[in-house]
Design a protein around this motif. Sequence first.
Motif, mmCIF file in Angstrom:
data_model
loop_
_atom_site.group_PDB
_atom_site.id
_atom_site.type_symbol
_atom_site.label_atom_id
_atom_site.label_comp_id
_atom_site.label_asym_id
_atom_site.label_seq_id
_atom_site.Cartn_x
_atom_site.Cartn_y
_atom_site.Cartn_z
ATOM 1 N N THR A 42 16.649 47.130 2.421
ATOM 2 C CA THR A 42 17.785 46.117 1.997
ATOM 3 C C THR A 42 16.882 44.737 1.718
ATOM 4 O O THR A 42 15.929 44.517 2.216
ATOM 5 C CB THR A 42 18.547 45.981 3.146
ATOM 6 N N PRO A 43 17.837 43.929 1.043
ATOM 7 C CA PRO A 43 17.573 42.436 0.717
ATOM 8 C C PRO A 43 16.973 41.775 2.175
ATOM 9 O O PRO A 43 16.204 40.721 2.305
ATOM 10 C CB PRO A 43 18.602 41.859 0.395
ATOM 11 N N LEU A 44 17.219 42.330 3.357
ATOM 12 C CA LEU A 44 16.825 41.479 4.578
ATOM 13 C C LEU A 44 15.398 41.598 4.736
ATOM 14 O O LEU A 44 14.670 40.617 5.377
ATOM 15 C CB LEU A 44 17.497 42.341 5.780
ATOM 16 N N GLU A 45 14.440 42.612 4.019
ATOM 17 C CA GLU A 45 13.159 42.723 4.105
ATOM 18 C C GLU A 45 12.490 41.788 2.885
ATOM 19 O O GLU A 45 11.323 41.741 2.921
ATOM 20 C CB GLU A 45 12.660 44.213 4.101
ATOM 21 N N SER A 46 13.291 41.306 1.801
ATOM 22 C CA SER A 46 13.009 40.709 0.786
ATOM 23 C C SER A 46 12.574 39.240 1.144
ATOM 24 O O SER A 46 13.135 38.542 1.826
ATOM 25 C CB SER A 46 14.078 40.571 -0.311
ATOM 26 N N LYS A 47 11.502 38.883 0.503
ATOM 27 C CA LYS A 47 11.009 37.180 0.706
ATOM 28 C C LYS A 47 11.656 36.483 -0.313
ATOM 29 O O LYS A 47 11.096 35.703 -1.037
ATOM 30 C CB LYS A 47 9.456 37.032 0.673
ATOM 31 N N ALA A 48 13.073 36.851 -0.151
ATOM 32 C CA ALA A 48 14.093 35.608 -1.187
ATOM 33 C C ALA A 48 15.529 35.579 -0.393
ATOM 34 O O ALA A 48 15.687 36.378 0.549
ATOM 35 C CB ALA A 48 14.314 36.512 -2.392
ATOM 36 N N LYS A 49 15.900 34.599 -0.550
ATOM 37 C CA LYS A 49 17.042 34.027 -0.118
ATOM 38 C C LYS A 49 18.301 35.108 -0.592
ATOM 39 O O LYS A 49 18.207 35.986 -1.487
ATOM 40 C CB LYS A 49 17.796 32.648 -0.732
ATOM 41 N N ILE A 50 19.416 35.319 0.659
ATOM 42 C CA ILE A 50 20.416 36.157 0.262
ATOM 43 C C ILE A 50 21.345 35.879 -0.069
ATOM 44 O O ILE A 50 21.938 34.772 0.342
ATOM 45 C CB ILE A 50 20.700 36.928 1.604
ATOM 46 N N LYS A 51 22.007 36.305 -1.480
ATOM 47 C CA LYS A 51 23.192 35.709 -1.955
ATOM 48 C C LYS A 51 24.346 35.808 -1.163
ATOM 49 O O LYS A 51 24.664 36.821 -0.821
ATOM 50 C CB LYS A 51 23.481 36.343 -3.416
ATOM 51 N N GLY A 52 24.981 34.544 -0.821
ATOM 52 C CA GLY A 52 25.981 34.866 0.168
ATOM 53 C C GLY A 52 26.015 34.672 1.712
ATOM 54 O O GLY A 52 26.652 34.665 2.339
ATOM 55 N N GLY A 53 24.468 34.855 1.892
ATOM 56 C CA GLY A 53 24.105 34.775 3.232
ATOM 57 C C GLY A 53 24.115 36.318 3.935
ATOM 58 O O GLY A 53 24.621 37.209 3.508
ATOM 59 N N SER A 54 23.265 36.435 5.158
ATOM 60 C CA SER A 54 23.287 37.664 5.944
ATOM 61 C C SER A 54 24.790 38.145 6.352
ATOM 62 O O SER A 54 24.770 39.294 6.251
ATOM 63 C CB SER A 54 22.332 37.486 7.157
ATOM 64 N N PRO A 55 25.600 37.369 6.733
ATOM 65 C CA PRO A 55 27.034 37.962 6.978
ATOM 66 C C PRO A 55 27.501 38.836 5.900
ATOM 67 O O PRO A 55 28.205 39.842 6.158
ATOM 68 C CB PRO A 55 27.733 36.848 7.498
ATOM 69 N N LYS A 56 27.390 38.187 4.591
ATOM 70 C CA LYS A 56 28.177 38.887 3.492
ATOM 71 C C LYS A 56 27.420 40.291 3.245
ATOM 72 O O LYS A 56 27.818 41.383 3.139
ATOM 73 C CB LYS A 56 27.927 37.838 2.415
ATOM 74 N N LEU A 57 25.822 40.166 3.462
ATOM 75 C CA LEU A 57 25.154 41.274 3.233
ATOM 76 C C LEU A 57 25.308 42.096 4.086
ATOM 77 O O LEU A 57 25.369 43.541 3.881
ATOM 78 C CB LEU A 57 23.616 40.938 3.173
#
Length: 258
Positions: A174-189
Motif C-alpha cells: 500500500t502507499p503506507l510503504e511509499s516514500k511519498a505523501k499520502i493524498k488525503g492523509g493516512s485516515p483516508k487511505l
Amino acid sequence: MPEAKNRTPSDAADPRPLHERIATDLRRAILVGDLPAGDPIPSTGQLKERFGASSASVQKAVSMLKDEGLLQGRAGSSVKVLDVRRQPMTPAAYSQPAEDGQAYRWLSEAERNGRRPSIRLLEVAETTPPADVRAAMGLESKGKAVLRKQLLSLHGEPCELVHSYYPLELAAGTPLESKAKIKGGSPKLLADLGYPPVDTVDEVTAEEATNEEYEVLQLPRQVAILRTLRVVYSTDDRIIEVTTMAKAGNLYSLRYHF
C-alpha cells in the motif's frame, strides 16, 4: 502579576538553579495571561525581593525568556511581554478521514483557522518501534512495523514531530510503504483500504525533549514537550495505527471535548 504571599521554596525543595525557577514562574504567568502582552514584567528589584535572588540571577532568567520569544526589551528600559499564546490543537477536528478529493484534515483545519500549514515526510522504513508502541501493537521485543515520520509546520515554523507505525500485514503493498505523501492523509487511505478509524485512545504526557525532538522542533532550553501516544482502532477493535506526537509545550496545548 499578583505578588506571592509565601516564600519561594528552598533549594532543598526545588534543586533547580534559581534563574530557572524565576524563568519558570514568569513563563507560567505569561502563558496563562497573568502578565498580559504589552505589559512590563516586575522590576529587577521586585523580582530580587520576591525570589531572594541576585541581579545576575534575575537577568539570566529574563534572558532565557527573551530567547524563547516571550519577552522583549533591553538593559536600562522596561522589559515587556510579547503577544505569545499557546495555540490549541483539537485532535477531534482532524482525526477522521478526509472527504474524497480533499486534503488531509490537519492541513484543511489549520488553513480554516488562518494558519499556513505544511508537512514534510522525513522517513519511511520498516523498523522496530519503541517499547510502548510495541506494547500497544502487541508486538514482541524485536517485532517490526512500518514507520512514517513527518514534521508538521505552521507558518514555516516546526510545530510537531510525528512517528506513525502501521502493522506490516496491513501496510504491505500500500502507499503506507511509499516514500511519498499520502493524498488525503493516512485516515483516508486506511478507510479506503477497508479499515476506517472508529475509535482513538490518546495518552498525553509532559516530558523532556529527546535530542531529535530538540533539534527538529528547534526548542529553546528548559521547555517540555507534550508527547501523545495515540492508538487508533478500526472495526473489531483491530489496531491500525499507533502514533507518537511531540509538540513544544510552551507553544501548543491540546483541546478535547467530552
